[in-house]
Design a protein around this motif. Sequence first.
Motif, short mmCIF file in Angstrom:
data_model
loop_
_atom_site.label_atom_id
_atom_site.label_comp_id
_atom_site.label_asym_id
_atom_site.label_seq_id
_atom_site.Cartn_x
_atom_site.Cartn_y
_atom_site.Cartn_z
N ARG A 40 1.10 -1.28 0.24
CA ARG A 40 0.06 -0.05 -0.04
C ARG A 40 0.95 1.40 -0.07
N PHE A 41 0.59 2.17 -0.90
CA PHE A 41 1.42 3.44 -0.80
C PHE A 41 0.39 4.40 -0.69
N SER A 42 0.82 5.52 0.04
CA SER A 42 0.18 6.68 0.25
C SER A 42 0.31 7.56 -0.97
N SER A 43 -0.65 8.44 -1.33
CA SER A 43 -0.22 9.17 -2.50
C SER A 43 0.26 10.39 -2.40
N ASP A 44 0.94 10.81 -1.37
CA ASP A 44 1.49 12.24 -1.15
C ASP A 44 2.90 12.18 -1.36
N MET A 48 17.19 7.94 11.43
CA MET A 48 15.79 7.69 11.53
C MET A 48 15.21 7.78 12.86
N LEU A 101 11.92 10.37 13.76
CA LEU A 101 10.67 10.03 14.35
C LEU A 101 10.40 10.85 15.71
N ARG A 138 9.30 14.31 14.63
CA ARG A 138 7.81 14.36 14.09
C ARG A 138 6.98 14.07 15.20
N PHE A 139 7.22 13.20 16.27
CA PHE A 139 6.51 12.59 17.44
C PHE A 139 6.21 14.12 18.13
N LYS A 199 6.53 17.12 17.24
CA LYS A 199 5.80 18.32 16.63
C LYS A 199 4.26 17.77 16.42
N ASP A 200 4.12 16.58 16.27
CA ASP A 200 2.71 16.22 16.29
C ASP A 200 1.98 16.25 17.72
#
Lengths: 122, 122, 122, 122
Positions: B4-8, B88, B92, B95-96, B98-99
């Motif tokens: 599965r791939f995301s489209s962004d 990596m 993570l 991003r964590f 920030k979210d």
Amino acid sequence: MAWRFSSDRPVYLQIAQRIQESIVSGEYPPGSQLPSVRQLALEAAVNPNTVQHAFAELENEGIILSKGTTGRFVTEDVQTLEDCRHSMAQQLVHRFLKDIGQLSISAQQAITMIEEVKHEYP
Amino acid sequence: MAWRFSSDRPVYLQIAQRIQESIVSGEYPPGSQLPSVRQLALEAAVNPNTVQHAFAELENEGIILSKGTTGRFVTEDVQTLEDCRHSMAQQLVHRFLKDIGQLSISAQQAITMIEEVKHEYP
Amino acid sequence: MAWRFSSDRPVYLQIAQRIQESIVSGEYPPGSQLPSVRQLALEAAVNPNTVQHAFAELENEGIILSKGTTGRFVTEDVQTLEDCRHSMAQQLVHRFLKDIGQLSISAQQAITMIEEVKHEYP
Amino acid sequence: MAWRFSSDRPVYLQIAQRIQESIVSGEYPPGSQLPSVRQLALEAAVNPNTVQHAFAELENEGIILSKGTTGRFVTEDVQTLEDCRHSMAQQLVHRFLKDIGQLSISAQQAITMIEEVKHEYP
DNA sequence: GTGGTCTAGACCACT
DNA sequence: GTGGTCTAGACCACG
């Protein structure tokens, strides 16, 4: 301009989540009116039914409510919003620990890494 | 079964990341051989060129190297892999923070939340 | 043959209620499979989406659950079903007392009337 | 504001029933004048003929009577009204016991449930 | 103009 | 064949 959606989750759930984020982040305060179904559909470039589906989801969780033809509003029940914020945060935490665990990094090590950069965050 | 791939984001980057994750997580140990372009292309249900592109990306970062017609191998340079794993992880972490910051939760509070659930993680 | 719907409530809710009645009355025992969306839509002579909406409603209440592409099933949680039956019964009781109250008949008188005919009912 | 009618019974019967309810509930006392056909037709947003039909039904049952061009009046025969009220009540009782019986609840259990909530009703 | 409901029909993945 | 999702477009009731 159309929003970006990833193809691995239903669009209506992604819309619901964006709205939810906007609410818990305070963009739509408790009791405030939300954009109309049609306006959001236009903005996101999706079918109004899809937005309706997204709203139904949030209404189900109790964080928004529909006042008949007047429009949709954020709940004024601050406790519900607080619960929602907390559960979203816990979800982020678990996902973070799972992801970083796949790099063979323990929760304790993750904490250490956060300590090192936490001054960059409020 | 197609991945599965995301489209962004470009598909080749998503493939590269998955391979990278498999490597740093130890699925492909240092010096081991990677699956062939054709096999991966089949598995991911994408064009072989796309896989090729992904491999080129990783080769560029130095964590894999091509031995002519023999195939592609994970680097034996443990330091490079370690650097990669670390970067990596840091990605993570940022991003964590920030979210979770968007939920008005500070880094310190995030640490507290991790403390509460860290016993569930190795 | 098409089902009959009253025009004063959404069709999807009427469908949901009929299914709910069939479940609590034991027509579909706990854990049993329900008819497919398409079959019910055919039977009720409505659009499949409407049946989907009805099912979503019941899934929301927790009395049915969807097993992916296998179909939909009645929950095996007997307690949930029991709760549902009880709440439906209470709803009937209140509506009955309200209706009969409009005929200037008290709850006590209603009981007396039931006593007089209860031998006709199991 | 048009009245709401269910599509499974003739509209004139539904109108007749509403008028009947208004009468036995005392909204139109014995001997009082009823609204005109035209006024009711306007109020219910139906054809005057339909209201005429409804009145004929009630006249047939003897609970209203037409005084030529003067208008229609509720009967002053209290016994007839009482009979009507009683039969409506019995109809409600039977329907209630049938409905609740489908939830596997006996008449005796129904009485118990009414006992529990009867203090909420006059 | 708002939310709500419904239809018709399409595509997808396979829990 | 299943449930799930999405689009396009329609009608309704409410103020």
